[in-house]
Design a protein around this motif. Structure first.
Motif, mmCIF file in Angstrom:
data_model
loop_
_atom_site.group_PDB
_atom_site.id
_atom_site.type_symbol
_atom_site.label_atom_id
_atom_site.label_comp_id
_atom_site.label_asym_id
_atom_site.label_seq_id
_atom_site.Cartn_x
_atom_site.Cartn_y
_atom_site.Cartn_z
ATOM 1 N N ARG A 28 80.400 77.721 62.289
ATOM 2 C CA ARG A 28 80.940 77.198 61.023
ATOM 3 C C ARG A 28 79.821 76.557 60.199
ATOM 4 N NH1 ARG A 28 84.941 74.236 63.753
ATOM 5 N NH2 ARG A 28 86.411 75.723 64.551
ATOM 6 N N PHE A 29 78.930 75.833 60.897
ATOM 7 C CA PHE A 29 77.777 75.233 60.225
ATOM 8 C C PHE A 29 76.883 76.339 59.644
ATOM 9 C CE2 PHE A 29 73.416 73.541 60.346
ATOM 10 C CZ PHE A 29 73.564 72.466 59.486
ATOM 11 N N ALA A 30 76.662 77.384 60.434
ATOM 12 C CA ALA A 30 75.846 78.509 59.955
ATOM 13 C C ALA A 30 76.502 79.177 58.746
ATOM 14 C CB ALA A 30 75.645 79.523 61.077
ATOM 15 N N GLU A 31 77.823 79.250 58.748
ATOM 16 C CA GLU A 31 78.532 79.856 57.618
ATOM 17 C C GLU A 31 78.292 79.048 56.333
ATOM 18 O OE1 GLU A 31 82.715 82.188 57.254
ATOM 19 O OE2 GLU A 31 82.755 80.244 58.259
ATOM 20 N N ARG A 32 78.267 77.715 56.463
ATOM 21 C CA ARG A 32 78.015 76.860 55.294
ATOM 22 C C ARG A 32 76.552 76.934 54.844
ATOM 23 N NH1 ARG A 32 81.060 73.119 58.224
ATOM 24 N NH2 ARG A 32 79.247 71.822 58.585
ATOM 25 N N PRO A 35 72.069 80.780 57.046
ATOM 26 C CA PRO A 35 70.684 80.970 57.500
ATOM 27 C C PRO A 35 70.289 82.444 57.437
ATOM 28 C CG PRO A 35 72.119 80.798 59.389
ATOM 29 C CD PRO A 35 72.973 80.530 58.166
ATOM 30 N N GLU A 36 69.013 82.680 57.233
ATOM 31 C CA GLU A 36 68.525 84.056 57.287
ATOM 32 C C GLU A 36 68.478 84.546 58.734
ATOM 33 O OE1 GLU A 36 64.910 84.909 55.182
ATOM 34 O OE2 GLU A 36 65.389 83.402 53.657
ATOM 35 N N HIS A 37 68.144 83.604 59.644
ATOM 36 C CA HIS A 37 67.937 83.996 61.041
ATOM 37 C C HIS A 37 68.535 82.943 61.969
ATOM 38 C CE1 HIS A 37 66.098 86.351 64.175
ATOM 39 N NE2 HIS A 37 65.557 85.276 64.700
ATOM 40 N N LYS A 89 77.777 89.326 62.301
ATOM 41 C CA LYS A 89 78.427 90.341 61.466
ATOM 42 C C LYS A 89 79.164 89.694 60.293
ATOM 43 C CE LYS A 89 81.599 94.227 61.785
ATOM 44 N NZ LYS A 89 82.458 95.022 62.655
ATOM 45 N N GLN A 90 79.876 88.606 60.557
ATOM 46 C CA GLN A 90 80.671 87.947 59.528
ATOM 47 C C GLN A 90 79.803 87.225 58.504
ATOM 48 O OE1 GLN A 90 83.800 85.422 61.018
ATOM 49 N NE2 GLN A 90 83.830 84.202 59.161
ATOM 50 N N ILE A 91 78.764 86.508 58.980
ATOM 51 C CA ILE A 91 77.956 85.653 58.103
ATOM 52 C C ILE A 91 76.782 86.414 57.496
ATOM 53 C CG2 ILE A 91 76.577 83.521 58.012
ATOM 54 C CD1 ILE A 91 78.388 82.535 60.374
ATOM 55 N N GLY A 92 76.250 87.373 58.256
ATOM 56 C CA GLY A 92 75.177 88.204 57.715
ATOM 57 C C GLY A 92 73.768 87.763 58.038
ATOM 58 N N PHE A 93 73.578 86.964 59.085
ATOM 59 C CA PHE A 93 72.222 86.575 59.471
ATOM 60 C C PHE A 93 71.651 87.579 60.477
ATOM 61 C CE2 PHE A 93 75.189 83.851 61.973
ATOM 62 C CZ PHE A 93 74.968 84.359 63.239
ATOM 63 N N THR A 94 70.321 87.567 60.611
ATOM 64 C CA THR A 94 69.697 88.284 61.725
ATOM 65 C C THR A 94 69.667 87.308 62.890
ATOM 66 O OG1 THR A 94 67.479 87.598 61.073
ATOM 67 C CG2 THR A 94 68.251 89.730 60.229
ATOM 68 N N LYS A 95 69.546 87.840 64.091
ATOM 69 C CA LYS A 95 69.522 86.933 65.245
ATOM 70 C C LYS A 95 68.536 87.430 66.281
ATOM 71 C CE LYS A 95 73.261 88.582 68.323
ATOM 72 N NZ LYS A 95 72.840 89.918 68.352
#
Length: 185
Positions: A28-32, A35-37, A89-95
């Motif tokens: 949820r924090f990442a969604e707000r 982040p790129e990665h 997939k939902q947020i769109g960051f690379t990991k």
């Protein structure tokens, strides 16, 4: 950063739910933050319990009975990694997923057969260490931190990396010899 590297689990339903809530909060924090990665710290327990003398290929996992309480760590870590992939997939960051051996250190929460030995040595108390063919593999915390920095700076994105330390597989006999050389009798 998220993950469960170096954590110990008791295998309870409430702990599983609690850990999932922590991971959901991280996502949820990442969604707000968008982040790129994202770097996920996992560890070798995700592979399951390896059979002796068996070599596993990339993408192959060891024995893990999903209905067995003994495979709780494996199932929890796999669920965390799957949740991270869904978040990606939902947020769109690379990991990048970094899987280490057991991290040994003062604040490591995973118990090892050597904990009592290290505690005795630290306190200057005598201890017995029995010779065994069993070998322990660990990861130095400094090597794990280097891997996190490398994953942000130069490693290929959307990959899983195993993090290890050079000369970090030892038998109890080797540990005994090292302790004797450092501390004497």
């Amino acid at each position: 950063d998220g993950g469960a590297c170096g954590e110990t689990f008791d295998g309870s339903v409430s702990e599983f739910i609690s850990e999932m809530n922590v991971q959901k909060a991280v996502l949820r924090f990442a969604e707000r933050c968008k982040p790129e990665h994202f770097v996920l710290l996992s560890d070798c327990r995700v592979y399951g319990k390896p059979q002796r003398y068996r070599v596993y290929s990339e993408g192959e996992t060891a024995v893990s009975q999903s209905a067995s309480a003994e495979s709780f760590d494996t199932q929890l870590l796999r669920t965390i990694e799957t949740l991270c992939a869904s978040g990606q997939k939902q947020i769109g960051f690379t990991k990048t997923v970094l899987r280490s051996g057991i991290v040994l250190g003062a604040f490591c929460k995973i118990k090892t057969p050597l904990d009592n030995v290290f505690e005795s040595v630290a306190k200057g108390n005598p201890c017995k260490l029995y010779n065994s063919e069993n070998k322990l593999t660990f990861t130095y915390i400094s090597d794990l931190l280097k891997a996190v920095i490398m994953s942000l700076a130069s490693l290929d994105k959307n990959q899983v990396y195993n993090v290890s330390s050079k000369n970090a597989t030892v038998s109890t006999a080797e540990i005994s010899a090292i302790l004797h050389n450092v501390y004497g009798k």
